[in-house]
Design a protein around this motif. Structure first.
Motif, PDB file in Angstrom:
ATOM      1  N   ARG A 283     -41.368  -5.446   9.381  1.00  0.00           N
ATOM      2  CA  ARG A 283     -42.386  -6.189   8.649  1.00  0.00           C
ATOM      3  C   ARG A 283     -43.790  -5.959   9.229  1.00  0.00           C
ATOM      4  NH1 ARG A 283     -37.936  -7.329   6.703  1.00  0.00           N
ATOM      5  NH2 ARG A 283     -37.384  -9.226   5.569  1.00  0.00           N
ATOM      6  N   GLY A 284     -44.058  -4.808   9.754  1.00  0.00           N
ATOM      7  CA  GLY A 284     -45.356  -4.570  10.361  1.00  0.00           C
ATOM      8  C   GLY A 284     -45.243  -4.442  11.865  1.00  0.00           C
ATOM      9  N   ASP A 285     -46.377  -4.383  12.526  1.00  0.00           N
ATOM     10  CA  ASP A 285     -46.381  -4.172  13.971  1.00  0.00           C
ATOM     11  C   ASP A 285     -45.799  -5.389  14.681  1.00  0.00           C
ATOM     12  OD1 ASP A 285     -47.012  -2.510  16.176  1.00  0.00           O
ATOM     13  OD2 ASP A 285     -48.717  -3.804  16.638  1.00  0.00           O
ATOM     14  N   PRO A 286     -44.812  -5.200  15.552  1.00  0.00           N
ATOM     15  CA  PRO A 286     -44.198  -6.349  16.235  1.00  0.00           C
ATOM     16  C   PRO A 286     -45.181  -7.064  17.162  1.00  0.00           C
ATOM     17  CG  PRO A 286     -43.458  -4.297  17.230  1.00  0.00           C
ATOM     18  CD  PRO A 286     -44.218  -3.931  15.982  1.00  0.00           C
ATOM     19  N   LEU A 287     -45.068  -8.383  17.190  1.00  0.00           N
ATOM     20  CA  LEU A 287     -45.887  -9.233  18.057  1.00  0.00           C
ATOM     21  C   LEU A 287     -47.369  -9.137  17.728  1.00  0.00           C
ATOM     22  CD1 LEU A 287     -44.078  -8.590  21.464  1.00  0.00           C
ATOM     23  CD2 LEU A 287     -43.528 -10.257  19.708  1.00  0.00           C
ATOM     24  N   HIS A 288     -47.671  -8.825  16.481  1.00  0.00           N
ATOM     25  CA  HIS A 288     -49.071  -8.723  16.049  1.00  0.00           C
ATOM     26  C   HIS A 288     -49.779 -10.065  16.225  1.00  0.00           C
ATOM     27  CE1 HIS A 288     -52.504  -7.377  13.665  1.00  0.00           C
ATOM     28  NE2 HIS A 288     -52.441  -8.532  13.043  1.00  0.00           N
ATOM     29  N   GLY A 289     -50.982 -10.020  16.714  1.00  0.00           N
ATOM     30  CA  GLY A 289     -51.776 -11.234  16.855  1.00  0.00           C
ATOM     31  C   GLY A 289     -51.545 -11.993  18.143  1.00  0.00           C
ATOM     32  N   ILE A 290     -50.741 -11.412  19.040  1.00  0.00           N
ATOM     33  CA  ILE A 290     -50.462 -12.075  20.316  1.00  0.00           C
ATOM     34  C   ILE A 290     -51.159 -11.319  21.438  1.00  0.00           C
ATOM     35  CG2 ILE A 290     -48.644 -12.674  21.972  1.00  0.00           C
ATOM     36  CD1 ILE A 290     -46.733 -12.946  19.639  1.00  0.00           C
ATOM     37  N   ASN A 291     -51.736 -12.057  22.366  1.00  0.00           N
ATOM     38  CA  ASN A 291     -52.357 -11.454  23.537  1.00  0.00           C
ATOM     39  C   ASN A 291     -51.238 -11.025  24.484  1.00  0.00           C
ATOM     40  OD1 ASN A 291     -54.100 -10.610  25.508  1.00  0.00           O
ATOM     41  ND2 ASN A 291     -54.680 -12.677  26.172  1.00  0.00           N
ATOM     42  N   LEU A 292     -50.828  -9.771  24.370  1.00  0.00           N
ATOM     43  CA  LEU A 292     -49.618  -9.301  25.042  1.00  0.00           C
ATOM     44  C   LEU A 292     -49.811  -9.135  26.541  1.00  0.00           C
ATOM     45  CD1 LEU A 292     -48.413  -6.562  22.520  1.00  0.00           C
ATOM     46  CD2 LEU A 292     -47.779  -8.973  22.607  1.00  0.00           C
ATOM     47  N   ASP A 293     -48.855  -9.646  27.304  1.00  0.00           N
ATOM     48  CA  ASP A 293     -48.808  -9.349  28.732  1.00  0.00           C
ATOM     49  C   ASP A 293     -47.883  -8.152  28.928  1.00  0.00           C
ATOM     50  OD1 ASP A 293     -46.185 -10.354  28.554  1.00  0.00           O
ATOM     51  OD2 ASP A 293     -46.895 -12.372  28.977  1.00  0.00           O
ATOM     52  N   LYS A 294     -47.586  -7.814  30.171  1.00  0.00           N
ATOM     53  CA  LYS A 294     -46.810  -6.602  30.450  1.00  0.00           C
ATOM     54  C   LYS A 294     -45.437  -6.641  29.805  1.00  0.00           C
ATOM     55  CE  LYS A 294     -44.991  -3.739  34.217  1.00  0.00           C
ATOM     56  NZ  LYS A 294     -44.882  -3.584  35.692  1.00  0.00           N
ATOM     57  N   GLU A 295     -44.721  -7.754  29.969  1.00  0.00           N
ATOM     58  CA  GLU A 295     -43.356  -7.829  29.443  1.00  0.00           C
ATOM     59  C   GLU A 295     -43.326  -7.722  27.925  1.00  0.00           C
ATOM     60  OE1 GLU A 295     -44.524  -9.705  31.797  1.00  0.00           O
ATOM     61  OE2 GLU A 295     -43.157  -9.589  33.489  1.00  0.00           O
TER      62      GLU A 295
ATOM     63  N   SER B 158     -45.669  -6.438  26.019  1.00  0.00           N
ATOM     64  CA  SER B 158     -46.144  -5.100  25.634  1.00  0.00           C
ATOM     65  C   SER B 158     -45.010  -4.086  25.687  1.00  0.00           C
ATOM     66  CB  SER B 158     -47.284  -4.655  26.545  1.00  0.00           C
ATOM     67  OG  SER B 158     -48.425  -5.456  26.372  1.00  0.00           O
ATOM     68  N   LEU B 159     -44.191  -4.162  26.734  1.00  0.00           N
ATOM     69  CA  LEU B 159     -43.061  -3.244  26.862  1.00  0.00           C
ATOM     70  C   LEU B 159     -42.042  -3.473  25.756  1.00  0.00           C
ATOM     71  CD1 LEU B 159     -42.520  -3.350  30.738  1.00  0.00           C
ATOM     72  CD2 LEU B 159     -43.397  -1.431  29.389  1.00  0.00           C
ATOM     73  N   TRP B 160     -41.794  -4.743  25.429  1.00  0.00           N
ATOM     74  CA  TRP B 160     -40.858  -5.066  24.351  1.00  0.00           C
ATOM     75  C   TRP B 160     -41.362  -4.522  23.019  1.00  0.00           C
ATOM     76  CZ3 TRP B 160     -39.878 -10.490  21.855  1.00  0.00           C
ATOM     77  CH2 TRP B 160     -38.722 -10.445  21.086  1.00  0.00           C
ATOM     78  N   ALA B 161     -42.650  -4.746  22.750  1.00  0.00           N
ATOM     79  CA  ALA B 161     -43.226  -4.269  21.492  1.00  0.00           C
ATOM     80  C   ALA B 161     -43.151  -2.753  21.396  1.00  0.00           C
ATOM     81  CB  ALA B 161     -44.674  -4.741  21.367  1.00  0.00           C
ATOM     82  N   GLU B 162     -43.435  -2.060  22.486  1.00  0.00           N
ATOM     83  CA  GLU B 162     -43.392  -0.601  22.449  1.00  0.00           C
ATOM     84  C   GLU B 162     -41.964  -0.095  22.305  1.00  0.00           C
ATOM     85  OE1 GLU B 162     -44.221   3.157  21.956  1.00  0.00           O
ATOM     86  OE2 GLU B 162     -45.674   1.498  21.865  1.00  0.00           O
TER      87      GLU B 162
END
Length: 276
Positions: A120-132, A134-138
């Motif tokens: 449904r689009g880029d995962p975790l969109h709109g969240i200020n991603l931390d390291k963990e 960011s790794l999950w989203a990638e």
């Protein structure tokens, strides 16, 4: 975006509440320590009111129907495998690859297409991603890229080269240095009688690789280019039998083997972390 128990979409908004839900889902079904949540919500710059704010955010999530239980050292969100799109996506991907490896192309296309339909689009969109996060989203993005290319592979092997040319062109434009979809596009174009276009795809990719990363295409891609130049019959041989079976299947069953949407038996409660 998430869905409630009635299957209705619920927008919990942006900011800390969405961030907190993502952190819980990253650690679904395991106790998440309070101090860890505070650290990641405020990125090591927590205000004095962080603990009370955390309790407020959790209360608000519970009101949305999120099953968060309090434990001695933290909180735990209980999520069944059928409730999280990320898990469903991975399960379909696994099933599709297994079917692809054993040569069951119809089942592979069905499972892989079901996986891509969950996106449904880029995962975790709109969240200020931390390291963990960011790794999950990638990881999710790369899994989606691989599954999409596996689906192209299944459809190409089924003899559906003409119908995937357009989507493949769009895909390689978004992923200009990925060799696998370029090879798939070259094969699809050649099988459609567009030999010059197939060779042009190779030239464009080679130019991009040389100019941007200083590398030549891999030996496998160079070999495919040579096969196209020589009009090697092996390029067409792989899909001929499957294409004939596909046409027979359409006549017999009166429908193509494209994938249905998600099963009505799935639990409608989903924790969607996307643009929704």
């Amino acid at each position: 975006m998430m869905e409630d128990t009635a299957g209705q979409s619920v927008d919990i908004g942006n900011g800390k509440l969405r961030h907190l839900l993502a952190l819980f889902l990253l650690n679904a079904n395991t106790c998440t320590p309070k101090h860890w949540l505070v650290e990641h919500l405020w990125h090591s710059h927590a205000p004095r009111s962080a603990s009370s704010n955390l309790k407020t955010y959790i209360t608000r999530l519970r009101r949305f129907g999120v099953p968060i239980a309090t434990q001695t050292d933290g909180y735990v969100i209980t999520v069944a495998p059928s409730q999280l799109d990320a898990d469903l996506f991975e399960n379909y991907a696994i099933d599709g690859r297994k079917a692809l490896n054993r040569g069951d192309l119809y089942e592979a296309a069905t499972a892989l297409d079901a996986a891509t339909r969950l996106w449904r689009g880029d995962p975790l969109h709109g969240i200020n991603l931390d390291k963990e996060l960011s790794l999950w989203a990638e990881r999710l993005r790369e899994s989606f890229r691989l599954v999409t290319e596996d689906l192209f592979e299944a459809r190409l092997s089924l003899g559906r080269h003409r119908e995937i040319i357009g989507p493949l062109k769009t895909w390689v434009a978004k992923n200009p240095l990925r060799e696998r979809p370029h090879a798939q596009l070259m094969t699809a174009l050649y099988r459609d009688g567009r030999r010059a276009d197939a060779l042009e795809v190779y030239r464009d990719l080679r130019n991009s690789l040389v100019m941007q990363v200083g590398l030549e295409p891999t030996s496998a891609l160079r070999e495919l280019q040579q096969q196209i130049l020589l009009e090697d019959s092996r390029i067409n041989a792989e899909s001929t039998v499957h294409m004939m079976m596909e046409r027979a299947r359409t006549v017999i069953y009166g429908a193509n083997s494209s994938v249905p949407h998600e099963s009505k038996n799935w639990n409608p409660l989903r924790r969607r972390l996307d643009t929704g």
